[in-house]
Design a protein around this motif. Structure first.
Motif, short mmCIF file in Angstrom:
data_model
loop_
_atom_site.label_atom_id
_atom_site.label_comp_id
_atom_site.label_asym_id
_atom_site.label_seq_id
_atom_site.Cartn_x
_atom_site.Cartn_y
_atom_site.Cartn_z
N ARG A 1 31.31 32.95 35.86
CA ARG A 1 31.14 34.40 35.96
C ARG A 1 32.40 35.05 35.41
NH1 ARG A 1 29.84 37.98 41.35
NH2 ARG A 1 29.64 39.92 40.25
N GLY A 2 32.24 35.87 34.38
CA GLY A 2 33.37 36.54 33.76
C GLY A 2 33.93 37.65 34.63
N GLU A 3 35.00 38.25 34.16
CA GLU A 3 35.63 39.35 34.90
C GLU A 3 34.64 40.51 35.02
OE1 GLU A 3 40.03 40.85 34.68
OE2 GLU A 3 38.85 41.83 33.12
N PRO B 1 34.24 44.46 36.03
CA PRO B 1 34.92 45.70 36.39
C PRO B 1 34.19 46.39 37.53
CG PRO B 1 33.75 45.96 34.31
CD PRO B 1 33.61 44.52 34.72
N GLN C 1 39.45 48.48 39.56
CA GLN C 1 39.39 47.27 40.39
C GLN C 1 38.49 46.26 39.66
OE1 GLN C 1 38.96 47.66 44.69
NE2 GLN C 1 37.05 46.55 44.47
N TYR C 2 38.94 45.00 39.57
CA TYR C 2 38.18 43.95 38.89
C TYR C 2 37.98 42.76 39.82
CZ TYR C 2 39.61 46.25 34.55
OH TYR C 2 39.81 47.15 33.54
N THR C 3 36.84 42.10 39.69
CA THR C 3 36.63 40.79 40.30
C THR C 3 36.96 39.79 39.21
OG1 THR C 3 34.86 41.64 41.71
CG2 THR C 3 34.98 39.25 41.42
N GLU C 4 37.93 38.90 39.47
CA GLU C 4 38.40 37.97 38.44
C GLU C 4 37.32 36.95 38.07
OE1 GLU C 4 42.01 36.18 39.85
OE2 GLU C 4 43.20 37.84 39.07
N ALA C 5 37.44 36.44 36.85
CA ALA C 5 36.52 35.41 36.36
C ALA C 5 36.68 34.13 37.19
CB ALA C 5 36.80 35.12 34.89
N SER C 6 35.59 33.38 37.34
CA SER C 6 35.66 32.13 38.10
C SER C 6 34.58 31.17 37.63
CB SER C 6 35.48 32.40 39.60
OG SER C 6 34.19 32.93 39.85
N ARG D 1 38.50 36.55 43.98
CA ARG D 1 39.73 37.33 43.92
C ARG D 1 39.45 38.69 43.28
NH1 ARG D 1 44.28 34.22 41.06
NH2 ARG D 1 45.42 35.93 41.97
N VAL D 2 39.90 39.74 43.96
CA VAL D 2 39.74 41.11 43.46
C VAL D 2 41.13 41.67 43.22
CG1 VAL D 2 38.86 43.41 43.97
CG2 VAL D 2 37.60 41.40 44.73
#
Length: 88
Positions: A4-6, A8, A21-26, A56-57
Motif C-alpha cells: 500500500r503506497g503513501e 494523503p 497528514q500521510y499514512t506511510e507506505a507499507s 505509521r501516520v
C-alpha cells in the motif's frame, strides 16, 4: 504480499500552509489456508499482517521542522479469522 503506497489525508493548518497528514507506505504479508475435511465440510484460517508492520501516520509540509513530523504509530498485531463452511 500486499503493498500500500503513501496515502494523503487531511490538511494540518497548525504545521504550515501546505502541511498534510500521510499514512506511510507499507508492505504486509497476508496468508490464508483452507482444508476440506469432507465434501460438505470445509475449515479455513486467515492471517492478516503476519510480518507485523505497524501503521505509521506522519504530518509534514515545507515549513514543518523534523521534530514535529512524527504522528501516530498503531500496532494491530496479527488478526486471525477462523471459519467453518458446511453444506447440509
Amino acid at each position: 504480499w500486499v503493498y500500500r503506497g503513501e496515502v494523503p489525508g487531511a490538511a494540518v493548518a497548525a504545521l504550515g500552509p501546505d502541511a498534510i497528514q500521510y499514512t506511510e507506505a507499507s508492505t504486509r504479508l497476508d496468508l490464508g489456508f483452507s482444508y476440506e475435511l469432507r465434501r460438505y465440510l470445509r475449515f479455513a484460517v486467515g492471517l492478516t499482517n503476519v510480518n507485523e508492520v505497524p501503521i505509521r501516520v506522519v504530518r509534514y509540509g515545507s515549513q514543518t521542522p523534523g521534530y514535529a513530523q512524527p504522528g501516530t504509530y498503531r500496532d494491530l498485531g496479527i488478526p486471525i479469522t477462523l471459519s467453518v463452511k458446511g453444506t447440509f
